[in-house]
Design an enzyme around this catalytic site. Structure first.
Site, PDB file in Angstrom:
ATOM      1  N   ASP A 234       4.391 -32.018 -15.358  1.00  0.00           N
ATOM      2  CA  ASP A 234       4.645 -31.274 -14.117  1.00  0.00           C
ATOM      3  C   ASP A 234       3.498 -30.300 -13.822  1.00  0.00           C
ATOM      4  OD1 ASP A 234       6.043 -30.381 -11.920  1.00  0.00           O
ATOM      5  OD2 ASP A 234       7.865 -29.878 -13.012  1.00  0.00           O
TER       6      ASP A 234
ATOM      7  N   ASP B 111      10.543 -33.570  -4.921  1.00  0.00           N
ATOM      8  CA  ASP B 111      11.715 -32.855  -5.438  1.00  0.00           C
ATOM      9  C   ASP B 111      12.910 -33.070  -4.530  1.00  0.00           C
ATOM     10  OD1 ASP B 111      10.834 -31.867  -7.776  1.00  0.00           O
ATOM     11  OD2 ASP B 111      10.383 -29.854  -7.064  1.00  0.00           O
TER      12      ASP B 111
END
Ligand code: DGJ
Length: 729
Positions: free
Chosen positions: A479, A549
């Site tokens: 990430d 997301d």
């Protein structure tokens, strides 16, 4: 596929799939761009080559008389020599000037393709591709420019990059240097541009506009390729549609700040350039040193955006994605992020894993919060050791227990970050990007590590190795949750601070490369607050990237639609999540969520014990369907049948290369009363063949393509329909 140099006409001719790219070497050595378009035959016959020559090379009488063309058709363009469009670069030499006149010195054509030092690049064997390197030399500045062009078997793709070598005995400074310049001739119809802007949770929306005179610039200054603008664009004929007309795609293999400049000059010639963003970039080049720009891809289509997409997907599958996972079906994962956020312990995770395994999931991914003392997003980044309060058996113990349940195990990291509240920051406050005397801006409560420093990369790598060497980890989620600010490095002197941004990206690739080398079977999924670094550079290391997301099925229609123009669907991380959706609060049918995720890597991001019995019951069937048809997503041709935003519908399909199998999807984004009787007209089938649906109906390919399947406007928003068609032998 082929590259040749026609000595008598002084033409470099590159044949790439359905297109030809030609450069003309003017008598003085100036390398003119001559042609890029549909495949040509007989270029060098009779006077064909003459038509390709332009009149503004520096040695031509026209240039000398006129002295002010708006631009020359150049492979490397420079200011200050009578070309008034934006230049391909600006390298300031010791005498303070940036004028460059690089002229032909030599060339070589060789089978295969050399890797790029420190940077991601497409690849191919000696039989799959051929490379041309043309060396231009600017005598006054003593700078060498090596322009590289690779063509690939059966694909309309040319990979380009540029390397500069300082042959002077004085230093020079690169202030700006694009990877490639593509000049296109004036067209009476003009040109359109498609770009892919967005935001967090709304990545890669499709924006099409007519290119006006002047300069259009798109890019990112965020240190990552960004949610806000993807490093790829299309130049197309204003009449081009999905299925007809010319289109040229340009894709940059770079995960940092980038820029493209698209200039329609006063004579209506078009110049496009893409590469490292010159903002906050300044690269001193000492005598004898060289600089390699990132690679870019040029993709050509004669018959519309769909053809461009098919070529791009095939190219990514054969020449960008790599490693054992490239061709393997990915395990159906369950990720705990939206199920627990930071609130988990071993027992909770094992319960989640047990339920998920019972339903057919194949891998548990433990997301953020397992390390340091991270109970929220305000601490511990940089401290990659397990939090024994939550996981008393360590990662090792947990990974063993997960494997005992028959699941693979995956783990989340954010390797490039550092929290103020971390042991790493307390012991190395200089390890973050920062500028002395300025505040250290916090983004998502964290700072960015100075990845331009090899010792910082080593430190993170050492910590990762300790975890990976001692546990059974099959998958890593990588990430990156913020953009850069105060770009400065404690390790470089003032005159070299302009290197930091690019060196950061090189450090990122170095760390990724080392992880891949040491753990070759590890499946790495890229991520940057969702899809903030979904680019061709990152895809050289990670065969899949978390697309966004935003896991709402309706929002995902547009996000996955935009992503599909260049990037293969098998690389798009897509999960079924719970409703009301955590990002947009929308409730959609579970079935629709499954079908939208099926068009990507497929997995779950919810707690299966906290959804309804009816929804839970659908999971095994969804997973079974994934196993049955995922080869179509991985290897088939993708069709955008009805674009989101054009009506209340969205529809897409995948057809196997042999046309024997097809899966098709339609979503009624919102219901409308008395909905028009739209049909889903498939494409890419064999018109003469008979196809049978899973419920036994049989239709000819031509009926399916010209009449189409009926789309029911159910009284339910986000209702989805799905068809699986198999050719009758
Ligand atoms: C952003 C990612 O995109 C999410 O999936 C999740 O991993 C969070 N970060 C964790 O902090």
């Amino acid at each position: 596929m082929g590259i040749s140099f026609n000595q008598s006409k002084r033409l470099f001719i590159l044949d790439a799939g359905n297109c030809t790219y030609i450069m003309h070497l003017a008598e003085c050595g100036f390398l003119e761009h001559a042609y890029y378009g549909p495949a040509l035959a007989g270029v060098a016959d009779a006077d064909g080559g003459e038509l390709l020559k332009h009149c503004f090379a520096p040695d031509s009488p026209r240039w000398k008389e006129c002295e002010s063309p708006a631009s020359m058709a150049a492979e490397f363009s420079s200011n200050g020599i009578g070309d008034y469009a934006r230049a391909s670069g600006a390298i300031r030499t010791a005498n303070g000037h940036i004028v460059a006149v690089p002229l032909y010195q030599s060339h070589r054509i060789y089978k295969g393709k050399a890797p790029l030092d420190g940077l991601p690049a497409s690849y191919g064997s000696d039989s799959q591709c051929e490379t041309l390197e043309i060396t231009l030399f600017d005598e006054a500045a003593r700078l060498e420019y090596i322009l590289s062009y690779t063509v690939f078997e059966q694909l309309p793709v040319i990979a380009r990059s540029l390397r500069v070598v300082n042959r002077a005995d004085q230093p020079a400074v690169i202030e700006r240097l694009y990877s490639a310049t593509v000049d296109l001739p004036a067209s009476p119809k003009g040109y359109d541009l498609i770009s892919f802007p967005g935001a967090w949770a709304r990545e890669r929306q499709v924006e099409r506009r007519a290119i006006a005179h002047g300069i259009t610039a798109i890019g990112s200054t965020r240190g990552i390729s960004s949610h806000q603008m993807n490093p790829a664009f299309v130049i197309l004929d204003p009449e081009t549609t999905e299925t007809a007309g010319a289109a040229i795609g340009q894709v940059l293999l770079y995960s940092g700040s980038w820029q493209a400049e698209i200039e329609l000059n006063p004579d209506s010639n078009l110049r496009t350039m893409i590469g490292i963003n010159p903002t906050d970039f300044r690269w001193p080049l000492a005598a004898g040193e060289e600089f390699q720009t990132p690679e870019m891809l040029l993709i050509y289509a004669r018959n519309g955006l769909e053809e461009l997409t098919h070529a791009s997907h095939d190219f990514f599958r054969r020449h960008i994605l790599r490693g054992p996972w490239r061709d393997l079906e990915r395990p159906v994962l369950i990720n705990n992020w939206e199920a627990t956020y930071f609130d988990f312990n071993e027992e909770k995770l094992l319960n989640l894993a047990r339920t998920a395994a019972g339903l057919g999931c194949e891998m548990l991914v433990l997301d953020d919060g397992w390390f340091g003392h991270r109970d929220a997003d305000n601490s511990s980044l940089g401290d990659w050791f397990v939090d024994l309060r939550k996981l008393p058996g360590g990662i090792d113990g947990l990974s063993r227990k997960i494997h005992d349940l028959g699941l693979k195990f995956g783990l989340w990291f954010e390797p490039e970050m550092i929290s103020e509240d971390s042991e790493l920051y307390r012991s190395h406050p200089d390890y973050c990007l920062h500028i002395d005397g300025r505040r250290r801006s916090i983004g998502r409560q964290q700072m960015m590590l100075d990845m331009s420093r090899p010792e910082v990369v080593d430190c993170v790598f050492g910590q990762l190795c300790k975890i990976f060497d001692n546990a059974q980890i099959d998958y890593m989620k990588w990430d990156c949750n913020r953009s850069v600010s105060e770009v400065g490095s404690a390790a470089l002197p003032a005159e070299r601070q302009g290197e930091v941004m690019h060196r950061y990206v090189l450090g990122f690739y170095d760390l990724l490369g080392r992880m891949r080398e040491r753990y070759p079977n590890l499946l790495i999924e890229g991520c940057a607050g969702g899809g903030g670094r979904f680019d061709a550079g990152a895809l050289c290391y990670t065969p899949q990237i978390w697309c966004s997301d935003n896991s709402d099925a309706v929002s995902r229609l547009a996000i996955q639609y935009g992503t599909s123009f260049f990037y293969p669907c098998s690389a798009m991380g897509a999960h079924v999540s719970d409703c009301p959706n955590h990002q947009v609060r929308r409730t959609t049918p579970f079935e629709t969520r499954g079908l939208v995720a099926l068009s990507g890597t497929f997995g779950y991001e919810l707690d299966p014990s906290r959804i309804s019995e009816e929804e839970r019951r659908q999971i095994p069937a969804q997973i079974k369907r994934f196993h049955e048809v995922h080869h179509l997503v991985t290897n088939g041709d993708y069709y955008r049948n009805i674009a989101p935003g054009t009506s209340h519908l969205c529809a897409w399909s995948f057809v196997s290369k042999d046309k024997a199998e097809c899966i098709a999807f339609a979503v009624t984004i919102f219901t409308v009363t008395r909905a028009p009787d739209y049909r889903l007209k498939l494409r890419g089938l064999d018109p003469a063949a008979l196809y049978r649906t899973d419920d036994g109906q049989a239709y000819s390919g031509s009926v399916l393509m010209n009449v189409g399947l009926p789309i029911h406007a159910d009284w339910r928003d986000a209702n989805a329909q799905y068809w699986h068609l198999t050719m009758q032998k």
